[in-house]
Design a protein around this motif. Structure first.
Motif, mmCIF file in Angstrom:
data_model
loop_
_atom_site.group_PDB
_atom_site.id
_atom_site.type_symbol
_atom_site.label_atom_id
_atom_site.label_comp_id
_atom_site.label_asym_id
_atom_site.label_seq_id
_atom_site.Cartn_x
_atom_site.Cartn_y
_atom_site.Cartn_z
ATOM 1 N N ASP A 45 8.798 55.318 26.335
ATOM 2 C CA ASP A 45 8.591 53.890 26.100
ATOM 3 C C ASP A 45 7.619 53.312 27.122
ATOM 4 O OD1 ASP A 45 10.200 53.786 23.905
ATOM 5 O OD2 ASP A 45 11.906 52.835 24.898
ATOM 6 N N LEU A 46 7.822 53.663 28.386
ATOM 7 C CA LEU A 46 6.994 53.085 29.446
ATOM 8 C C LEU A 46 5.531 53.506 29.300
ATOM 9 C CD1 LEU A 46 6.908 51.356 31.959
ATOM 10 C CD2 LEU A 46 7.519 53.363 33.318
ATOM 11 N N ILE A 47 5.285 54.772 29.034
ATOM 12 C CA ILE A 47 3.901 55.242 28.905
ATOM 13 C C ILE A 47 3.277 54.734 27.618
ATOM 14 C CG2 ILE A 47 2.428 57.275 28.705
ATOM 15 C CD1 ILE A 47 3.569 56.668 31.536
ATOM 16 N N ASN A 48 4.022 54.724 26.516
ATOM 17 C CA ASN A 48 3.465 54.206 25.264
ATOM 18 C C ASN A 48 3.133 52.727 25.382
ATOM 19 O OD1 ASN A 48 3.346 56.498 23.540
ATOM 20 N ND2 ASN A 48 5.567 56.424 23.279
ATOM 21 N N TYR A 49 4.018 51.965 26.036
ATOM 22 C CA TYR A 49 3.730 50.540 26.251
ATOM 23 C C TYR A 49 2.465 50.374 27.089
ATOM 24 C CZ TYR A 49 3.795 46.100 28.688
ATOM 25 O OH TYR A 49 3.419 44.900 29.252
ATOM 26 N N THR A 50 2.349 51.165 28.136
ATOM 27 C CA THR A 50 1.172 51.074 29.000
ATOM 28 C C THR A 50 -0.105 51.386 28.233
ATOM 29 O OG1 THR A 50 2.500 51.736 30.920
ATOM 30 C CG2 THR A 50 0.102 51.972 31.103
ATOM 31 N N LEU A 51 -0.081 52.433 27.424
ATOM 32 C CA LEU A 51 -1.263 52.802 26.655
ATOM 33 C C LEU A 51 -1.608 51.741 25.612
ATOM 34 C CD1 LEU A 51 -0.589 56.635 26.176
ATOM 35 C CD2 LEU A 51 -2.192 55.543 27.771
ATOM 36 N N GLU A 52 -0.602 51.152 24.987
ATOM 37 C CA GLU A 52 -0.850 50.067 24.035
ATOM 38 C C GLU A 52 -1.460 48.868 24.741
ATOM 39 O OE1 GLU A 52 2.738 49.109 21.965
ATOM 40 O OE2 GLU A 52 3.033 51.142 21.216
ATOM 41 N N PHE A 106 2.395 62.186 39.070
ATOM 42 C CA PHE A 106 2.873 60.803 39.062
ATOM 43 C C PHE A 106 4.139 60.665 38.230
ATOM 44 C CE2 PHE A 106 -1.374 59.905 40.580
ATOM 45 C CZ PHE A 106 -1.185 58.791 41.396
ATOM 46 N N LYS A 107 5.066 59.856 38.728
ATOM 47 C CA LYS A 107 6.221 59.458 37.933
ATOM 48 C C LYS A 107 5.763 58.449 36.876
ATOM 49 C CE LYS A 107 9.438 59.983 41.818
ATOM 50 N NZ LYS A 107 10.386 59.292 42.739
ATOM 51 N N PRO A 108 6.563 58.216 35.832
ATOM 52 C CA PRO A 108 6.130 57.299 34.770
ATOM 53 C C PRO A 108 5.727 55.917 35.278
ATOM 54 C CG PRO A 108 8.018 58.541 34.041
ATOM 55 C CD PRO A 108 7.830 58.897 35.485
ATOM 56 N N SER A 109 6.524 55.316 36.157
ATOM 57 C CA SER A 109 6.182 53.972 36.635
ATOM 58 C C SER A 109 4.919 53.994 37.483
ATOM 59 C CB SER A 109 7.349 53.381 37.441
ATOM 60 O OG SER A 109 7.581 54.120 38.627
ATOM 61 N N GLY A 110 4.750 55.039 38.281
ATOM 62 C CA GLY A 110 3.549 55.154 39.103
ATOM 63 C C GLY A 110 2.313 55.355 38.246
ATOM 64 N N ASN A 115 -0.815 61.344 23.239
ATOM 65 C CA ASN A 115 -1.464 60.031 23.352
ATOM 66 C C ASN A 115 -2.057 59.844 24.746
ATOM 67 O OD1 ASN A 115 -0.848 59.283 20.733
ATOM 68 N ND2 ASN A 115 1.038 58.198 21.308
ATOM 69 N N LEU A 116 -1.274 60.239 25.741
ATOM 70 C CA LEU A 116 -1.740 60.124 27.120
ATOM 71 C C LEU A 116 -2.966 61.007 27.344
ATOM 72 C CD1 LEU A 116 -1.465 59.261 30.103
ATOM 73 C CD2 LEU A 116 0.202 61.127 30.382
ATOM 74 N N PHE A 117 -2.893 62.241 26.877
ATOM 75 C CA PHE A 117 -3.998 63.181 27.078
ATOM 76 C C PHE A 117 -5.280 62.666 26.415
ATOM 77 C CE2 PHE A 117 -6.459 66.991 25.921
ATOM 78 C CZ PHE A 117 -6.584 67.591 27.167
ATOM 79 N N GLN A 118 -5.149 62.122 25.219
ATOM 80 C CA GLN A 118 -6.316 61.593 24.512
ATOM 81 C C GLN A 118 -6.908 60.396 25.262
ATOM 82 O OE1 GLN A 118 -4.576 60.891 20.640
ATOM 83 N NE2 GLN A 118 -5.217 62.898 19.861
ATOM 84 N N TYR A 119 -6.034 59.556 25.803
ATOM 85 C CA TYR A 119 -6.536 58.419 26.587
ATOM 86 C C TYR A 119 -7.279 58.910 27.822
ATOM 87 C CZ TYR A 119 -6.775 54.623 29.886
ATOM 88 O OH TYR A 119 -7.241 53.723 30.816
ATOM 89 N N LEU A 120 -6.704 59.857 28.526
ATOM 90 C CA LEU A 120 -7.357 60.391 29.725
ATOM 91 C C LEU A 120 -8.722 60.972 29.391
ATOM 92 C CD1 LEU A 120 -4.289 62.179 31.390
ATOM 93 C CD2 LEU A 120 -5.308 60.004 32.071
ATOM 94 N N GLN A 121 -8.811 61.685 28.282
ATOM 95 C CA GLN A 121 -10.101 62.230 27.859
ATOM 96 C C GLN A 121 -11.112 61.120 27.605
ATOM 97 O OE1 GLN A 121 -9.166 64.907 24.514
ATOM 98 N NE2 GLN A 121 -9.894 66.593 25.801
ATOM 99 N N SER A 122 -10.654 60.026 26.985
ATOM 100 C CA SER A 122 -11.568 58.923 26.660
ATOM 101 C C SER A 122 -12.108 58.246 27.906
ATOM 102 C CB SER A 122 -10.850 57.894 25.783
ATOM 103 O OG SER A 122 -9.905 57.132 26.536
ATOM 104 N N ARG A 123 -11.406 58.377 29.017
ATOM 105 C CA ARG A 123 -11.837 57.757 30.271
ATOM 106 C C ARG A 123 -12.405 58.781 31.251
ATOM 107 N NH1 ARG A 123 -11.578 54.070 27.432
ATOM 108 N NH2 ARG A 123 -10.381 52.131 27.662
ATOM 109 N N GLY A 124 -12.526 60.030 30.818
ATOM 110 C CA GLY A 124 -13.084 61.058 31.686
ATOM 111 C C GLY A 124 -12.192 61.403 32.860
ATOM 112 N N ILE A 125 -10.861 61.271 32.679
ATOM 113 C CA ILE A 125 -9.903 61.563 33.738
ATOM 114 C C ILE A 125 -9.291 62.937 33.485
ATOM 115 C CG2 ILE A 125 -7.769 60.830 34.883
ATOM 116 C CD1 ILE A 125 -8.372 57.973 33.872
ATOM 117 N N LEU A 161 -0.940 52.953 37.962
ATOM 118 C CA LEU A 161 -2.255 53.523 38.248
ATOM 119 C C LEU A 161 -3.230 53.296 37.098
ATOM 120 C CD1 LEU A 161 -4.117 55.410 39.999
ATOM 121 C CD2 LEU A 161 -3.186 57.299 38.644
ATOM 122 N N LEU A 162 -2.807 53.619 35.870
ATOM 123 C CA LEU A 162 -3.702 53.500 34.728
ATOM 124 C C LEU A 162 -4.063 52.043 34.446
ATOM 125 C CD1 LEU A 162 -2.181 56.123 32.261
ATOM 126 C CD2 LEU A 162 -4.111 56.398 33.832
#
Length: 286
Positions: free
Chosen positions: A185-192, A123-127, A105-115, A131-132
């Motif tokens: 949980d932290l990354i999925n919440y952030t992406l949502e 980066f640690k999860p909270s960082g 999910n994270l990788f797909q999001y990064l691709q969608s933003r050209g990152i 950042l995102l």
């Protein structure tokens, strides 16, 4: 910025207009009172001028109180501590701590933003969450200072006393404590949250401007509390409990304070306003 700060009340009075409601409340007991305002920490230029209730509370107060020392956040010493907290100092990478579905999910999001994924691996999860989220807010035009920074600058110009509920080091501790939560949980919440940000941002800002706490809770808090209770507890419940004691102390002093915290701390079942009302304080929206 100075043109945004002056003459709003005069203009309204001259034109015979009434000020709109806002996320500012007067909290009183039998002898003393203070003001409690909800903030958004990052805004767009079009969000200024702020609702006039903020200037009313600021003018009526002897000191302003923020979540933390705003001016200290830009100091090199704080930035170094923040960088240490946000990133791994060893060979650990973010893909080491996330399960495959979350990393996909994270990788797909990064691709969608050209990152490039390589740029965020350290980066640690909270960082990474911070950042995102900040990058997405900037992409949506939220690149101006927020309410708290606006009034911190004004208070410095006016030589008005400033105080805070948490030290910068305590804020770093909170950020670090998020790394104890399930990183998926932290990354999925952030992406949502990021995924719905473009759609919900305007409604969020309008609810904040109008002081509609129920709408704020529906937009941002209810799903967070239900789906990610550990994050909700760390960011909202635990901090509100600590702040409540300090706010009660400030009400007991003869000085009048204007306390500004993130608007979500004033909404929902664990809000500061509800807790203060349950303790018998009188709550009046400006």
């Amino acid at each position: 910025m100075n043109t945004l700060k002056h003459s709003t009340l005069t203009l309204l009075a001259t034109l015979g207009l009434q000020a709109e409601a806002a996320s500012v409340w007067k909290v009183s007991n039998a002898t003393n009172s203070l003001y409690l305002g909800g903030t958004i920490h990052v805004l767009s230029a079009s969000d200024y001028p702020l609702p006039v209730a903020y200037d009313q509370a600021y003018t009526a107060s002897d000191q302003v109180v923020f979540e933390t020392d705003i001016m200290a956040l830009s100091q090199p010493s704080f930035q170094q501590k923040l960088q240490y907290t946000m990133t791994y100092s060893d060979d650990t990478k973010i893909h080491h701590v996330l399960d495959k579905p979350t990393y996909l999910n994270l990788f797909q999001y990064l691709q969608s933003r050209g990152i490039q994924s390589e740029t965020i691996e350290h980066f640690k999860p909270s960082g990474l969450s911070l950042l995102l989220s900040m990058q997405e807010l900037q992409r949506l035009g939220m690149n101006s200072i927020g309410v708290d920074a606006f009034y911190a600058e004004k208070a410095q110009q006016d030589n008005k006393i400033q105080a805070w509920l948490e030290t910068p080091d305590e804020q770093i501790r909170i950020l670090s404590s998020l790394n104890q939560i399930d990183p998926n949980d932290l990354i999925n919440y952030t992406l949502e949250d990021i995924g719905g940000m473009a759609e919900s941002l305007q409604a969020l800002k309008q609810s904040w401007r109008d002081g509609h706490l129920e709408k704020l809770a529906k937009l941002e808090l209810i799903e967070l509390q239900q789906d990610y209770p550990a994050i909700y507890h760390t960011l909202i419940t635990e901090r509100n409990r600590g702040w409540l004691t300090q706010i009660e102390h400030l009400i007991s002093t003869p000085e009048t304070e204007f306390i500004m915290v993130g608007a979500l701390h004033l909404a929902g079942p664990d809000s500061l306003l509800l807790s203060l009302r349950n303790k018998g304080y009188r709550i009046e929206q400006l």
